[in-house]
Design an enzyme around this catalytic site. Structure first.
Site, mmCIF file in Angstrom:
data_model
loop_
_atom_site.group_PDB
_atom_site.id
_atom_site.type_symbol
_atom_site.label_atom_id
_atom_site.label_comp_id
_atom_site.label_asym_id
_atom_site.label_seq_id
_atom_site.Cartn_x
_atom_site.Cartn_y
_atom_site.Cartn_z
ATOM 1 N N GLY A 272 0.828 -1.163 -0.022
ATOM 2 C CA GLY A 272 0.029 0.005 0.116
ATOM 3 C C GLY A 272 0.832 1.215 0.005
ATOM 4 O O GLY A 272 0.657 2.433 -0.654
ATOM 5 N N PHE A 393 -1.586 8.655 7.351
ATOM 6 C CA PHE A 393 -2.162 7.242 7.042
ATOM 7 C C PHE A 393 -0.986 6.267 6.383
ATOM 8 O O PHE A 393 0.038 6.640 5.976
ATOM 9 C CB PHE A 393 -3.465 7.065 6.510
ATOM 10 C CG PHE A 393 -3.646 7.796 4.841
ATOM 11 C CD1 PHE A 393 -4.779 8.029 4.498
ATOM 12 C CD2 PHE A 393 -2.502 8.060 4.215
ATOM 13 C CE1 PHE A 393 -5.115 8.153 3.082
ATOM 14 C CE2 PHE A 393 -2.563 8.344 2.801
ATOM 15 C CZ PHE A 393 -3.719 8.462 2.364
ATOM 16 N N GLU A 394 -1.544 4.853 6.708
ATOM 17 C CA GLU A 394 -0.448 3.764 6.118
ATOM 18 C C GLU A 394 0.673 3.690 7.168
ATOM 19 O O GLU A 394 1.580 3.497 6.720
ATOM 20 C CB GLU A 394 -0.462 3.695 4.809
ATOM 21 C CG GLU A 394 -1.688 3.476 3.987
ATOM 22 C CD GLU A 394 -1.582 3.025 2.709
ATOM 23 O OE1 GLU A 394 -0.266 2.361 2.376
ATOM 24 O OE2 GLU A 394 -2.360 3.423 1.772
ATOM 25 N N GLY A 395 0.434 4.341 8.218
ATOM 26 C CA GLY A 395 1.685 4.329 9.039
ATOM 27 C C GLY A 395 2.229 5.776 9.259
ATOM 28 O O GLY A 395 2.799 6.358 7.988
#
Length: 576
Positions: A272, A393-395
């Site tokens: 992702g 987002f996504e870490g």
């Protein structure tokens, strides 16, 4: 310095001082067949997007119009990397990245909708699903008839997934009952199928313990979605909370092995992050084009503003940033396509570097537009709002830096621990000691070199080589100094991660420019060579500055100031 294993990723090897140049040379390119196929898809996408995608309308209405969603589905873009046998396009990673870049050029919400469905929503099914699971679910996901989402984050479990509260309990018939809630789920309010992560008591390695397990949960099983979250940007992308109240999931809907959910989640997020990073390239190029057009039209003091040095400096930084962003994304995508097993650190670097570079580029574009940039009728303020969440987002990018540093130091730390044990029993562990001494001498006398870079890029290659050598020495010194307590040294982790990021940028640009020099010759590739040299000088300078302050710094003072701020409840030095 200790020697890396050949199984390690390219960037992880840099922590040992090793340069695995076969992993980055030659710079990846698409073959003629895939290039032609990609060109056809991009042509169709451009025709559709220019006619149907209105980013201003999407932002205002805070949702994607039906004709946009239908058009994306009709183009086959909901199953880009799904195998043809399940109705997908079966694209390679480089082609997928290029299409995500193109989508983000038109609108970030559209790109997030597509990426949330594929990069993470259905990715666990593609990577870990059984043949029965794939046959059942992938055709409708690839066509877009069904929408997928990925549900990991909770109010008490963001990057710290061990804080997860969602639970799964095995029933007598082998099915599972799930209870809990998830937040900030992309496509959550649209999803027909969600990959849900929950803690489950299971036996692994002979021990019963609560471990994270992945489940395929259909909407018909009873999960509920909350109202769309009201967000600062990317308003057209649906984000919602998900609620699981005694949701019953059959045994055949477990993804992968019981208790293996954490590994599944991390592998999905690696994919992702690469899609997100490629989207940043598209948005950055669009912001640059807006700024160029404005600079050509706007005049001050009888001259176009593009002729003024401070504006030119901004354009220079924007171009160099895009060149670096593009270079690392497609180098990493090429690694994935070649079957490199571990690209986790490279995808984290792409995510952190590109999201922050995009923020700078959009900020420059808005500044060049001046007052117009602040007005809602122009796209700059929307781009700024849309771009901000990418660093979260996504870490978060702070977590990415921790991962890069700690993951990179794990191997050298283990080797040094072996060495410490060997010195306690030098007779029985002479092989470990000999290997260390031999490697140390090798790195000191004859450090790893870039042998495949073009001679015209000799200075850039040498700068990279020297940076790797100094980096590995700094890593070893830090491990010797802090030992297992290195996990608490986040100031140091940040610096080491950023050094690794800048080293990766350098080698990606050298590999890319080398390929162009070989393909076009020095005269036609002159501008590319100039970009490469400028990016490498900047990245090399940044890495060298960070190396210098790994030991001599103000970290203790900053800690004391921060702690006193917490105790004081805010600013504590008012004048009046």
């Amino acid at each position: 310095m200790v020697k890396a294993s050949d199984e390690r990723s390219f960037t992880k090897s840099l922590f040992f001082g090793d340069i695995q140049e076969d992993m980055v040379f030659p710079y990846p390119t698409l073959d003629e067949e895939n290039m032609a196929r990609l060109a056809m898809i991009l042509d169709s996408l451009r025709t559709f997007a220019q006619d149907k995608i209105d980013p201003k309308k999407i932002d205002h209405e805070a949702c994607l119009p039906r004709e946009v969603v239908s058009g994306i589905k009709d183009l086959g873009l909901m199953g880009m990397q799904t195998p043809m046998e399940y109705g997908g396009l079966d694209l390679d990673t480089m082609s997928y990245a290029r299409i995500m870049q193109e989508l983000a050029t038109y609108d970030n919400s559209v790109a997030v909708f597509v990426g949330g469905h594929q990069s993470i929503g259905m990715k666990a099914l593609l990577l870990f699903g059984t043949e029965e699971q794939r046959t059942k679910y992938l055709p409708k996901l690839a066509s877009g008839e069904h929408i997928a989402a990925f549900a990991l984050t909770e109010a008490t479990a963001g990057s710290d997934v061990q804080g997860m509260k969602t639970r799964a309990v095995m029933n007598e018939d082998g099915s599972y009952t799930l209870n809990g809630s998830k937040i900030w789920i992309t496509n959550g309010g649209l999803a027909d199928l969600i990959t849900v992560f929950a803690k489950l008591k299971c036996i692994k390695n002979g021990e019963e313990k609560e471990r994270i397990t992945a489940f395929i949960v259909e909407k018909s099983m009873g999960f509920k979605a909350g109202p769309p979250d009201e967000k600062m940007g990317q308003k057209g992308a649906n984000t919602a909370s998900i609620y699981l109240d005694n949701v019953r999931v059959p045994a055949e809907n477990v993804l992968g092995e019981l208790g293996n959910g954490f590994k599944i989640a991390m592998e999905v997020l690696n994919n992702g992050r690469l899609g997100l990073a490629s989207g940043c390239v598209g948005t950055a190029k669009y912001a640059l084009k807006l700024a160029v057009d404005h600079a050509e039209e706007r005049k001050q003091f009888g001259r176009k503003i593009g002729e003024f040095g401070m504006i030119q400096q901004k354009f220079g930084e924007m171009i160099l940033g895009i060149y670096a962003m593009e270079s690392i994304v497609y180098l990493t995508a090429g690694m994935v396509d070649r079957g490199v097993k571990d690209f986790s650190m490279e995808s984290s670097i792409c995510k952190a570097y590109n999201t922050e570079m995009l923020w700078n580029i959009v900020n420059h574009a808005l500044q060049i537009a001046s007052g117009d940039g602040y007005l809602k009728k122009h796209p700059y303020e929307r781009l700024l709002r849309d771009s901000r969440v990418n660093m979260i987002f996504e870490g978060t990018n702070e977590i990415q830096r921790m991962f890069i540093a700690l993951s990179g130091m794990e191997g050298p730390g283990q080797k040094l621990a072996q060495l410490a044990r060997a010195f306690k029993d030098p007779i029985g562990e002479m092989g470990v000691i000999y290997d260390y001494v031999a490697t140390k001498v090798s790195h000191t006398v004859n450090a790893d070199r870039l042998t495949r870079s073009d001679p015209l890029l000799k200075d850039e290659a040498v700068g990279f080589e020297e940076g790797v050598k100094a980096f590995a020495a700094t890593v070893e010194a830090a491990l010797r100094k802090y030992g297992k307590h290195i996990i608490d040294e986040q100031f140091l982790q940040k610096r080491l991660a950023e050094i690794a990021m800048n080293l990766y940028v350098q080698v990606a640009c050298v590999a890319r420019a080398t390929a162009q020099l070989h393909a076009l010759g020095p005269e036609k590739a002159q501008m590319e060579m100039r970009l490469c040299k400028a990016v490498c000088r900047k990245a090399c300078h940044t890495a060298n500055q960070l190396l210098k302050v790994c030991d001599a710094n103000d970290d203790d003072e900053i800690r004391k100031i921060a702690n006193f701020t917490y105790e004081s409840g805010g600013y504590f030095c008012p004048l009046h």
